[in-house]
Design a protein around this motif. Sequence first.
Motif, PDB file in Angstrom:
ATOM      1  N   LYS A   1      -2.051  -1.797   4.876  1.00  0.00           N
ATOM      2  CA  LYS A   1      -1.194  -0.638   5.170  1.00  0.00           C
ATOM      3  C   LYS A   1       0.114  -1.057   5.835  1.00  0.00           C
ATOM      4  O   LYS A   1       1.196  -0.693   5.379  1.00  0.00           O
ATOM      5  CB  LYS A   1      -1.916   0.321   6.136  1.00  0.00           C
ATOM      6  N   SER A   2      -0.018  -1.828   6.937  1.00  0.00           N
ATOM      7  CA  SER A   2       1.169  -2.139   7.735  1.00  0.00           C
ATOM      8  C   SER A   2       2.158  -2.984   6.947  1.00  0.00           C
ATOM      9  O   SER A   2       3.364  -2.696   6.946  1.00  0.00           O
ATOM     10  CB  SER A   2       0.757  -2.870   9.004  1.00  0.00           C
TER      11      SER A   2
ATOM     12  N   ASP B   1       0.102   3.573  14.373  1.00  0.00           N
ATOM     13  CA  ASP B   1      -1.247   3.060  14.620  1.00  0.00           C
ATOM     14  C   ASP B   1      -1.321   2.763  16.111  1.00  0.00           C
ATOM     15  O   ASP B   1      -0.989   1.666  16.565  1.00  0.00           O
ATOM     16  CB  ASP B   1      -1.491   1.784  13.786  1.00  0.00           C
TER      17      ASP B   1
ATOM     18  N   SER C   1       0.737  -3.045  14.877  1.00  0.00           N
ATOM     19  CA  SER C   1       1.025  -4.383  14.356  1.00  0.00           C
ATOM     20  C   SER C   1       2.455  -4.557  13.864  1.00  0.00           C
ATOM     21  O   SER C   1       2.882  -5.672  13.588  1.00  0.00           O
ATOM     22  CB  SER C   1       0.060  -4.716  13.215  1.00  0.00           C
TER      23      SER C   1
ATOM     24  N   ASP D   1       3.369   4.124   9.539  1.00  0.00           N
ATOM     25  CA  ASP D   1       2.177   3.285   9.387  1.00  0.00           C
ATOM     26  C   ASP D   1       1.063   3.887  10.233  1.00  0.00           C
ATOM     27  O   ASP D   1       1.256   4.153  11.416  1.00  0.00           O
ATOM     28  CB  ASP D   1       2.504   1.860   9.860  1.00  0.00           C
TER      29      ASP D   1
HETATM   30 MG   LIG Z   1      -2.068  -1.869  10.142  1.00  0.00          MG
END
Ligand SMILES: [Mg+2]
Length: 425
Positions: free
Chosen positions: A253-254, A277, A282, A353
């Motif tokens: 995802k990130s 997140d 991250s 994100d």
């Molecule tokens: Mg992530």
Amino acid sequence: MTEYLRLVRRGWWILVLAAVGGAGCALLVTASMPVRYAATVSMMIDQKGSADPLSQQRVKSYARLVTSRRVLLDVAVAEYLDPGALAGNVRAEAVPGTVLLRAIVTDSDPVRAARVANRIGGELSGLIHTLEKRSAIRVTVIDPATPPMLPVSPRPRLNAAAGILLGLVFAYGFLMLRSRLDTTVADSDDLAAAIGAPTLGIIGRDRRPPLIVSGSSPRAEAIRALRTNLQFVGVDGRPRSLLVTSCGTGEGKSTLAINLALAVAQTGWRVALVDADLRRPSIAGYLGVDGSMGLTDVLIGSARLPEALQRWRDIDVLPSGRVPSNPSELAGSPGMHRVMSDLTADHDLVIVDAPPLLPVTDASVLALACDGVLLVARAGRTRRDALAQAAGQLERIRARVVGGVLNFAPVRPRSPYPESRMTFH
Ligand SMILES: [Mg+2]
Ligand SMILES: Nc1ncnc2c1ncn2[C@@H]1O[C@H](COP(=O)(O)OP(=O)(O)OP(=O)(O)O)[C@@H](O)[C@H]1O
């Protein structure tokens, strides 16, 4: 596309391997089979002084004589052969509709096959001459046997074809079994079917550093294809903010959120990237920026949005800030909606994100603050039923899933690009 074709497309290399293996095995077996030749002698039966042709029944009964002991014993003795074995190698047939009789002899030696066939012809005419003296029946060899050039068995081409067919049948069975037992998402069709939305991007498994730098890498190409497909999303209003989430952790995802932000910014758009997140942030780490102040600080009111935003390359980044004790509550707070509307006011696209959807509620509540959701799936790991559950969860809260992205897609050998076909259901 039908289920069958999908199986073939997915496992074509297994089918090719099985076909080659089947042919190889068949040829090995063929090479170990004894070589057999067949020689044929043709004889005509007629009755001296009679204009009427002989009945078929009669010709057939003479055909039976060919394999009789009286004929074969003499031939076997003359050729030093075992009479029993010889009987197994001789076949006789009456040619339908004619007065012709054929004796076919198979042998490992083509010359002996022809010699035995001709001896049988001679023996038969001698025997019939003795038996049918009164009725003046004659057997004349009209086409003597000659040593055959090519063997009748083994037949390499036929055997190879049978081997290929058998290999394909087994391989197809294996593919069917595999697809029944495998519950993970394997290709763009699986993904689109599971989430009920189009697959907008396919990103191949790539061991190189996760952020796109060059414009020509396969990952950059794939992200650009995703960017293009996103342009066609939302005839009834282009999404101004996109939430990037997935079913579980570590599905990409990130990195996808960052790469997509970079690719969109390259077209001249003003792009903001938000790390929402709040449990395992991250983005700051990936970008190498200071992540000590960010979204949480804005949400709890200890910082203003412009102070927390950082410029990185061509994008405005909002790191997550300090890890809070109540992430879901913060994600669903009115402050979050305010941050989103402030960001969308100044940017053409805001990419958010998010944490994974299924373990915690954060992503669901964040989806309500965004115009659209992009669902990332990891090929060979994300389960189809988990994706369907995630899509159902989003549908229930009326969040809009704009499409899916298949990450970690297997990269075809000899092609630097993952499968580029997108599926729209
Ligand atoms: Mg992530
Ligand atoms: N296409 C890919 N090929 C190979 N590795 C990838 C790919 N996409 C992501 N990765 C790697 O997978 C790991 C997880 O990626 P990422 O942090 O983007 O996933 P995530 O879904 O955000 O994880 P989390 O759930 O922990 O937030 C990273 O090491 C990243 O480099």
